[in-house]
Design a protein around this motif. Sequence first.
Motif, PDB file in Angstrom:
ATOM      1  N   CYS A 196       0.897  -1.309   0.074  1.00 19.19           N
ATOM      2  CA  CYS A 196      -0.034   0.119  -0.037  1.00 19.19           C
ATOM      3  C   CYS A 196       0.789   1.441  -0.066  1.00 19.19           C
ATOM      4  O   CYS A 196       0.271   2.292  -0.408  1.00 19.19           O
ATOM      5  N   GLU A 230      -1.888   5.494 -11.066  1.00 18.77           N
ATOM      6  CA  GLU A 230      -2.676   6.759 -10.872  1.00 18.77           C
ATOM      7  C   GLU A 230      -2.419   7.385  -9.524  1.00 18.77           C
ATOM      8  O   GLU A 230      -2.541   8.669  -9.544  1.00 18.77           O
ATOM      9  N   VAL A 231      -2.257   6.628  -8.404  1.00 23.37           N
ATOM     10  CA  VAL A 231      -2.149   6.961  -7.023  1.00 23.37           C
ATOM     11  C   VAL A 231      -0.944   6.481  -6.534  1.00 23.37           C
ATOM     12  O   VAL A 231      -0.631   5.586  -6.714  1.00 23.37           O
ATOM     13  N   LYS A 232      -0.357   7.435  -5.518  1.00 25.93           N
ATOM     14  CA  LYS A 232       0.944   6.851  -4.812  1.00 25.93           C
ATOM     15  C   LYS A 232       0.561   7.474  -3.414  1.00 25.93           C
ATOM     16  O   LYS A 232       0.817   8.569  -3.009  1.00 25.93           O
ATOM     17  N   TRP A 233       0.165   6.504  -2.693  1.00 22.35           N
ATOM     18  CA  TRP A 233      -0.127   7.018  -1.148  1.00 22.35           C
ATOM     19  C   TRP A 233       1.305   6.748  -0.522  1.00 22.35           C
ATOM     20  O   TRP A 233       2.147   5.963  -0.546  1.00 22.35           O
ATOM     21  N   TYR A 286      -9.294   0.348  -5.804  1.00 21.95           N
ATOM     22  CA  TYR A 286      -8.288   0.055  -6.624  1.00 21.95           C
ATOM     23  C   TYR A 286      -7.879  -1.389  -6.243  1.00 21.95           C
ATOM     24  O   TYR A 286      -7.550  -2.231  -7.310  1.00 21.95           O
ATOM     25  N   LEU A 332      -0.631  -0.371  -4.416  1.00 21.80           N
ATOM     26  CA  LEU A 332      -1.960  -0.214  -4.561  1.00 21.80           C
ATOM     27  C   LEU A 332      -2.124   1.300  -5.141  1.00 21.80           C
ATOM     28  O   LEU A 332      -1.544   2.206  -5.018  1.00 21.80           O
ATOM     29  N   GLY A 333      -2.865   1.084  -5.966  1.00 22.63           N
ATOM     30  CA  GLY A 333      -3.206   2.354  -7.032  1.00 22.63           C
ATOM     31  C   GLY A 333      -2.462   2.819  -7.931  1.00 22.63           C
ATOM     32  O   GLY A 333      -2.742   3.673  -8.703  1.00 22.63           O
ATOM     33  N   THR A 392     -12.358   4.594  -1.908  1.00 17.74           N
ATOM     34  CA  THR A 392     -11.470   4.928  -3.092  1.00 17.74           C
ATOM     35  C   THR A 392     -10.212   3.824  -3.152  1.00 17.74           C
ATOM     36  O   THR A 392      -9.872   3.545  -4.147  1.00 17.74           O
ATOM     37  N   ALA A 393      -9.665   3.684  -2.026  1.00 22.44           N
ATOM     38  CA  ALA A 393      -8.591   3.018  -1.763  1.00 22.44           C
ATOM     39  C   ALA A 393      -8.969   1.527  -2.013  1.00 22.44           C
ATOM     40  O   ALA A 393      -8.206   0.762  -2.947  1.00 22.44           O
ATOM     41  N   ALA A 396      -6.283   8.326   3.496  1.00 20.33           N
ATOM     42  CA  ALA A 396      -6.901   7.752   2.063  1.00 20.33           C
ATOM     43  C   ALA A 396      -8.378   7.621   2.371  1.00 20.33           C
ATOM     44  O   ALA A 396      -8.601   7.114   3.466  1.00 20.33           O
TER      45      ALA A 396
END
Length: 294
Positions: free
Chosen positions: A42, A93-96, A124, A89-90, A120-121, A116
Motif C-alpha cells: 500500500c 494513478e495514485v501514490k499513497w 483500486y 496499490l493505486g 477509493t483505496a 486515504a
Amino acid sequence: MQSNSSRRVLLVHAHPDDETINNGATMAKLVAEGVGVTLVTCTRGEEGEVLVSELAHLASAHNDNLGEHREGELADAMTALGVRDHRFLGAPEVKWRDSGMMGSEPNNRRDVFWQADLDTAAGYLVKIIREIKPDVLITYDEFGGYGHPDHIQAHRVAMRAAELAANPNFGTGDAWEIKKIYWNAIPRSVIAEGIAKMKEVGSDFMGVESPDDLPFAKDDALVTTKIDGTAYIDAKMKAMAAHPTQIALDGPFFSLSNNLGVTVWGHEYYTLVKGQLGLERDENGREVDLFAGI
C-alpha cells in the motif's frame, strides 16, 4: 510437482518488508507448488528508519528518497521468493505515502495512506481482485498487528475490497467472492518459547520479558492455521536480507534465526476469519493448508 496454477492467493501489506517477515515462507512454498501469488503493497515505506549508515541520506528527514530505494528492495525480495506479481496499490494513478507512527507529524499529511478515502483505496484493490480472482486473501487483523496506522488501514482496505468485489452492483467487471480470508497471527506460546530459548543462550529478545509485552502476540485459541515453510527458509532469509534498510543482518530477526533454528521463521501462523477450516490438522489442531475446503 503438478501445477496448481488455478489457485491464487492475494496478500495485502502496508510497507515493503512486511510481506517477507509475515509471509515469506508461505509465499515461497505456494510459488513452488504452482499457486499464483499476488502481493499488493500500500505504501513505499518512506517514513521507515534507515538502518544502513551510508544510506542515512535517503531518510524522509534528509533527501526523502527512501521510498524509491525500498521499491528496489521489495523487487529483490520478491525475486528471492519467486513472486512475479507484486504491485503498489493505486499505481500508477495514485501514490499513497507512508503515514508514520500514530500521532506523528506525517500522519497529518494529505497524501499519506492513513488519510486515504476508504472506498477509493478499496476500489483500486477491487480491480485487482476481479482481475486475478484470488481464492485466498491474507492481510492484518483489525489492529494491524501492532497498531501502525498503515497496517490498520491496509486491513480496512483489504476487508472492504473483499466485500465490494463480491457486490455485482459495485464498479465494473464481474463480481468475485474470495472464499477464504486470513489474518496474520503469532501465537503467544510461540513467542514465549522464543523468549525462553533466547534467554538460555544469553541473548536479548527485542528487550521484552513476556509475550504480553508484544502487541502482536495472539491467544493460541485464536490461531487457526499453521503453514510449515521450513523447506523454504533459505528463500525467506534471502528475502529478509534484501531489505537492509529495515532489517539489520546483526539485528533481532537474524539473531532469532541463529539461536532458535529455522522453525522460528519457517512456521507462519494465521487466523481464518472467512471460510471453512480444512480437515487436515497438525498436533495442535491447526489447519495446515490455506486452500483446504475450497
